[in-house]
Enzyme design. Structure first.
Site, PDB file in Angstrom:
ATOM      1  N   CYS A   1     -40.707 -19.453  77.762  1.00  0.00           N
ATOM      2  CA  CYS A   1     -40.876 -19.694  76.314  1.00  0.00           C
ATOM      3  C   CYS A   1     -40.910 -18.370  75.543  1.00  0.00           C
ATOM      4  CB  CYS A   1     -42.160 -20.476  76.063  1.00  0.00           C
ATOM      5  SG  CYS A   1     -42.424 -20.867  74.317  1.00  0.00           S
TER       6      CYS A   1
ATOM      7  N   ARG B   1     -33.505 -25.960  73.785  1.00  0.00           N
ATOM      8  CA  ARG B   1     -33.188 -26.399  75.151  1.00  0.00           C
ATOM      9  C   ARG B   1     -34.168 -27.434  75.692  1.00  0.00           C
ATOM     10  NH1 ARG B   1     -33.378 -20.393  77.315  1.00  0.00           N
ATOM     11  NH2 ARG B   1     -35.203 -20.582  75.970  1.00  0.00           N
TER      12      ARG B   1
ATOM     13  N   ASP C   1     -37.836 -24.906  70.741  1.00  0.00           N
ATOM     14  CA  ASP C   1     -36.720 -24.399  71.559  1.00  0.00           C
ATOM     15  C   ASP C   1     -35.628 -25.473  71.708  1.00  0.00           C
ATOM     16  OD1 ASP C   1     -35.115 -23.664  73.933  1.00  0.00           O
ATOM     17  OD2 ASP C   1     -36.591 -22.053  74.157  1.00  0.00           O
TER      18      ASP C   1
ATOM     19  N   HIS D   1     -42.910 -25.085  78.079  1.00  0.00           N
ATOM     20  CA  HIS D   1     -41.815 -24.815  79.008  1.00  0.00           C
ATOM     21  C   HIS D   1     -41.898 -23.381  79.516  1.00  0.00           C
ATOM     22  CE1 HIS D   1     -39.138 -22.503  76.175  1.00  0.00           C
ATOM     23  NE2 HIS D   1     -39.918 -23.102  75.299  1.00  0.00           N
TER      24      HIS D   1
ATOM     25  N   CYS E   1     -42.092 -27.667  72.085  1.00  0.00           N
ATOM     26  CA  CYS E   1     -41.605 -26.407  71.516  1.00  0.00           C
ATOM     27  C   CYS E   1     -40.312 -26.670  70.736  1.00  0.00           C
ATOM     28  CB  CYS E   1     -41.347 -25.378  72.622  1.00  0.00           C
ATOM     29  SG  CYS E   1     -40.869 -23.747  71.964  1.00  0.00           S
TER      30      CYS E   1
HETATM   31 CO    CO Z   1     -40.688 -22.206  73.632  1.00  0.00          CO
END
Ligand code: CO
Length: 210
Positions: A101, A46, A44, A98, A42
């Site tokens: 999400c 993090r 993302d 994750h 992803c």
């Molecule tokens: Co995500």
């Protein structure tokens, strides 16, 4: 100092640190790329592939998009996959989702988000496939987390549907496909599905002739 200027400054400090530790670091890395893994994760911020697996530059070939999807018309992802499998000859392809999400959560709503609707539609399709199970989960966050797991499984199946993976499996029993999910709250990766040339769980309608 502007925030982006800090990035450039930090980069100089990082490069100097690497050379301090190993004077040949960059000259060696620049000559050779032989990663053993392709990571589809992803976007993302993090969930950075190298940091959470404690790996160094050169060890993982990385592709990231919103909600770590494997979409069969995505030329970007398919080009990365083909290059990783056929040229870099990776041994493992990891799809890493994750919990928590935002893409998964957005797909579970009825909000019209414009262009991104088309991307999130792939997650809605997975939801529909598992609707009965998902709707037994009352808590919305827990339902999103279960959908995140189911979506990772679906992306592994989507990889197995590609002729890129099928050709590699027929000729060399490689790569192994791994579906993982990462928990933001404790930093731990969980292994949820594995597929390789010997255990294809693929409906025959998707299997291309040798
Ligand atoms: Co995500």
């Amino acid at each position: 100092m502007k925030p982006y200027e800090k990035l450039l400054l930090e980069n100089k400090a990082w490069a100097a640190e690497q050379i301090d530790r190993d004077p040949e670091y960059f000259s060696r890395l620049s000559k050779l790329q032989t990663p053993e893994f392709l990571w589809i994760g992803c976007s993302d911020s993090r969930v950075p592939a190298n940091e959470i697996t404690n790996t160094a530059p050169g060890e993982i070939f990385v592709h990231r998009n919103i909600a770590n999807l494997v979409v069969n018309t995505d030329l970007n992802m398919l080009s990365v996959l083909q290059y990783a499998v056929e040229v870099l000859r990776v041994q493992h392809v990891i799809v890493c989702g994750h919990y928590g999400c935002g893409g998964i959560k957005a797909a579970m709503t009825n909000v019209d988000l414009g262009l991104i609707n088309k991307w999130l539609r792939n997650i809605k399709d997975t939801y529909r496939l598992h609707q009965a199970e998902l709707e037994l989960v009352e808590d919305n966050d827990r339902r999103a987390d279960r959908l995140a797991e189911l979506s990772v499984e679906e992306q592994i199946i989507n990889l197995a549907k590609t002729s890129i993976i099928q050709r590699a499996w027929q000729s060399e029993n490689r790569p192994i496909l791994h579906g993982w999910i990462y928990r933001l709250t404790d930093g731990i990766l969980h292994d949820i599905i594995k597929m390789d040339a010997r255990t294809p769980r693929l409906d025959p309608i998707y299997q291309y002739k040798k």
